[in-house]
Write an enzyme that holds these catalytic residues in place. Structure first.
Site, mmCIF file in Angstrom:
data_model
loop_
_atom_site.group_PDB
_atom_site.id
_atom_site.type_symbol
_atom_site.label_atom_id
_atom_site.label_comp_id
_atom_site.label_asym_id
_atom_site.label_seq_id
_atom_site.Cartn_x
_atom_site.Cartn_y
_atom_site.Cartn_z
ATOM 1 N N CYS A 1 -0.472 -29.788 -8.637
ATOM 2 C CA CYS A 1 0.113 -30.731 -9.596
ATOM 3 C C CYS A 1 1.310 -31.490 -9.044
ATOM 4 O O CYS A 1 1.716 -32.503 -9.610
ATOM 5 C CB CYS A 1 0.509 -30.000 -10.869
ATOM 6 S SG CYS A 1 -0.881 -29.203 -11.703
ATOM 7 N N HIS B 1 5.162 -34.726 -14.782
ATOM 8 C CA HIS B 1 3.788 -34.235 -14.713
ATOM 9 C C HIS B 1 3.353 -33.685 -16.057
ATOM 10 O O HIS B 1 4.069 -32.914 -16.693
ATOM 11 C CB HIS B 1 3.677 -33.155 -13.638
ATOM 12 C CG HIS B 1 2.409 -32.360 -13.745
ATOM 13 N ND1 HIS B 1 1.166 -32.955 -13.673
ATOM 14 C CD2 HIS B 1 2.193 -31.032 -13.935
ATOM 15 C CE1 HIS B 1 0.236 -32.020 -13.811
ATOM 16 N NE2 HIS B 1 0.838 -30.847 -13.975
ATOM 17 N N ASN C 1 -4.159 -32.102 -18.422
ATOM 18 C CA ASN C 1 -3.483 -31.937 -17.138
ATOM 19 C C ASN C 1 -4.439 -32.381 -16.034
ATOM 20 O O ASN C 1 -5.424 -31.701 -15.734
ATOM 21 C CB ASN C 1 -3.091 -30.471 -16.955
ATOM 22 C CG ASN C 1 -2.405 -30.200 -15.625
ATOM 23 O OD1 ASN C 1 -2.376 -31.034 -14.737
ATOM 24 N ND2 ASN C 1 -1.860 -29.001 -15.484
#
Length: 339
Positions: A110, A257, A287
């Site tokens: 990520c 994020h 996500n």
């Protein structure tokens, strides 16, 4: 001279999966997922789509946005590669008609967009390239156990891309200082145990039949990850603001994020950023790992909320553990809506 953002693009696969869709096969509900993650739907690849094809679509849009047909290098950040070998970036470059330019992948989960952005900027700063196409692309739902109620609702697929060019450090779009960090001692908090050399070496001669099915999919320790994510992102973001000599009151948008809505809001609170300056699209896309930050930038630019001159703080946290942050003043670039 430094790296300047001059184009942006994003792409989402057409298949939308809602929380209600997931609740048909999982012991969960729309309310349970929304209250814990902020997600109501996500996009997932279907037959014929993969990390490479998503990257090509996002890359093409970023090139159009920048008004260029060629670059000196292509970097792809992904944690869901087409294959263990080779990297997907050369294929993406070829499919975009960019010729035999340098092309390679970056893997940092990520945090991939921040790590890859720093890497692409380094190619420009060092004089190796004048222009770089950098793409964060993920088909990560293929690596998530869709029968696991703790991970299946969280992740989505997509790609986001930017074009960087050589420019002056004081012009809009110039990337500011970077702050990057990691803590490998906590790597097992978010990991896929099987598939790599560690598992293959341990199971030499036994074959894949000896590997538990669950080991092929993501394992996540949610509670300690939450604490680490908030702490590391907030500290990294504060350090980069200090290096850029930006008071937090000058930040127009915090683009963090999109791992979990609670995490994003908690980081903003730690930084004393008001909620109206926090960019969010996790409710629609989930996500998307390395694609998360560029997709969010593209969404807000295409929708008009992110305008030229806005001061933007970027920050991310992911497996590794790894984290990173940077800043930039948003340039005058055109962004196409992903839908």
């Amino acid at each position: 001279m430094t790296a300047v953002l001059t184009g942006i693009g994003g792409f989402l696969p057409p298949r939308a999966v809602t929380n209600d869709d997931l609740s048909r096969t999982l012991d969960t509900s729309d309310e349970w997922i929304r209250t814990r993650t902020g997600i109501r739907e996500r996009r997932m690849v279907s037959e014929g789509l993969s990390t490479g094809s998503l990257a090509v679509e996002a890359g093409a849009r970023a090139l159009r946005s920048a008004g260029v047909t060629g670059v000196d290098g292509v970097v792809v950040a992904t944690t869901s590669p087409e294959r263990l070998c080779p990297a997907v970036a050369p294929e993406v470059s070829s499919r975009l008609g960019l010729g035999t330019v340098a092309a390679f992948d970056v893997t940092s989960a990520c945090s991939g967009f921040l790590y890859g952005l720093a890497t692409a900027a380094g190619l420009i700063d060092s004089g190796t390239a004048d222009t770089v196409l950098f793409i964060g692309s993920e088909a990560f739902t293929t690596l998530v156990n869709q029968h696991d109620r703790t991970t299946a609702p969280i992740f989505g697929d997509g790609a986001g891309a930017v074009v960087l060019r050589r420019g002056a450090p004081d012009e809009p779009g110039a990337l500011g200082p970077f702050d990057l960090g990691s803590d490998g001692a906590l790597a097992d908090l978010l990991a896929i145990p099987a598939g790599g050399s560690r598992q293959r070496s341990a199971d030499a001669g036994l074959g894949h039949a000896s590997v538990p099915t669950a080991d092929w999919y993501l394992r996540m320790e949610g509670r300690p990850l939450y604490t680490q994510a908030v702490e590391r992102m907030a500290q990294s973001a504060a350090r980069v603001l200090d290096r850029a000599a930006w008071p937090v009151t000058d930040v127009d948008w915090f683009v963090g994020h999109q791992a979990n809505l609670r995490i994003v809001r908690a980081v903003a609170e730690e930084l004393q950023l008001p909620g109206e300056r926090v960019a969010v699209n996790i409710d629609r896309v989930g996500n998307t790992l390395a694609a998360s930050v560029p997709l969010l930038l593209n969404d807000y630019a295409a929708g008009g909320a992110l305008r030229p001159g806005h001061r933007v703080l970027l920050s991310a946290f992911g497996a590794g553990l790894s984290w990173g942050s940077t800043v930039l003043v948003w340039p005058d670039v055109k962004a196409e809506p992903v839908d």
